[in-house]
Design an enzyme around this catalytic site. Structure first.
Site, PDB file in Angstrom:
ATOM      1  N   ALA A  93       0.556  -1.222  -0.022  1.00 18.08           N
ATOM      2  CA  ALA A  93      -0.046  -0.175   0.151  1.00 18.08           C
ATOM      3  C   ALA A  93       0.884   1.176   0.059  1.00 18.08           C
ATOM      4  O   ALA A  93       0.610   2.136  -0.661  1.00 18.08           O
ATOM      5  CB  ALA A  93      -0.998  -0.024   1.242  1.00 18.08           C
ATOM      6  N   GLU A  94       1.892   1.331   0.668  1.00 16.23           N
ATOM      7  CA  GLU A  94       2.840   2.468   0.813  1.00 16.23           C
ATOM      8  C   GLU A  94       3.530   2.760  -0.462  1.00 16.23           C
ATOM      9  O   GLU A  94       3.775   3.905  -0.813  1.00 16.23           O
ATOM     10  CB  GLU A  94       3.682   2.411   1.976  1.00 16.23           C
ATOM     11  CG  GLU A  94       3.311   2.371   3.450  1.00 16.23           C
ATOM     12  CD  GLU A  94       2.479   3.722   3.703  1.00 16.23           C
ATOM     13  OE1 GLU A  94       2.899   4.900   2.887  1.00 16.23           O
ATOM     14  OE2 GLU A  94       1.880   3.922   4.633  1.00 16.23           O
TER      15      GLU A  94
END
Length: 188
Positions: A89-90
């Site tokens: 996600a990051e």
């Protein structure tokens, strides 16, 4: 059999020069309609374009990214799938990622958090994952194991979670929590 010495030399040269730790692969990427970057060493369609010539690392330490993730997940009492989900996600596993707010590396550590977690090189995957997993553990402890609040704090900061008495009303943070949880389910 005039070519026998040449064939033997070719075969032996191939065998003797093969070093599994020195394998190289070109990296390709594409950015989807949601702005998420996807990387591969084996592009499956024309959306991918050349991104980086990968070279072998000569550093000592864990042999693979998976080893690094497992090492620090265990060290910080985290589920390996959760660490993988946060990285996905990051940064979508991009060790050179930099956000608009200055967050760096695979787990997107802002400079203040990197200093707090004693990360000297946020672009070094091992250093970044070590610091990022420590910070994630800290957020889980701070919010009594509540994953939603810990993820919101990882994204927006613990102060924002406290001020709002829960997940802050920021679209980015709310989407982030849901995205990490979707990735978490897929990695389990």
């Amino acid at each position: 059999m005039k070519n026998f010495p040449v064939i033997c030399l070719f075969i032996m040269g191939g065998i003797l020069s093969f070093d599994a730790t020195a394998c190289r692969a070109d990296i390709y990427r594409y950015v989807d309609s949601h702005g998420v970057m996807h990387f591969t060493n084996t592009p499956t369609n024309s959306r991918y374009s050349f991104y980086l010539k990968e070279s072998p690392t000569k550093r000592p330490g864990p042999k693979s990214l998976d080893d690094i993730i497992e090492r620090y997940a265990v060290a910080n009492r985290l589920e390996k799938a959760l660490v993988r989900a946060v990285i996905k996600a990051e940064s979508d596993y991009n060790p050179r990622a930099v956000s608009r707010k200055g967050a760096k590396g695979m787990m997107q550590l802002v400079p203040e958090t990197a200093r707090e977690m004693k990360v000297s090189d946020p672009f070094d995957p091992e250093d970044n994952i070590r610091g990022g997993t420590r910070y994630l553990r800290k957020m889980l402890d701070l919010f009594n194991g509540n994953l939603d609040l810990a993820l919101a704090a990882y994204n927006a900061g613990p102060g924002a979670v406290r001020r709002h008495g829960g997940i802050p009303p920021y679209a980015e943070t709310r989407q982030y929590v849901q995205r990490v949880k979707r990735f978490l389910q897929s990695y389990r």
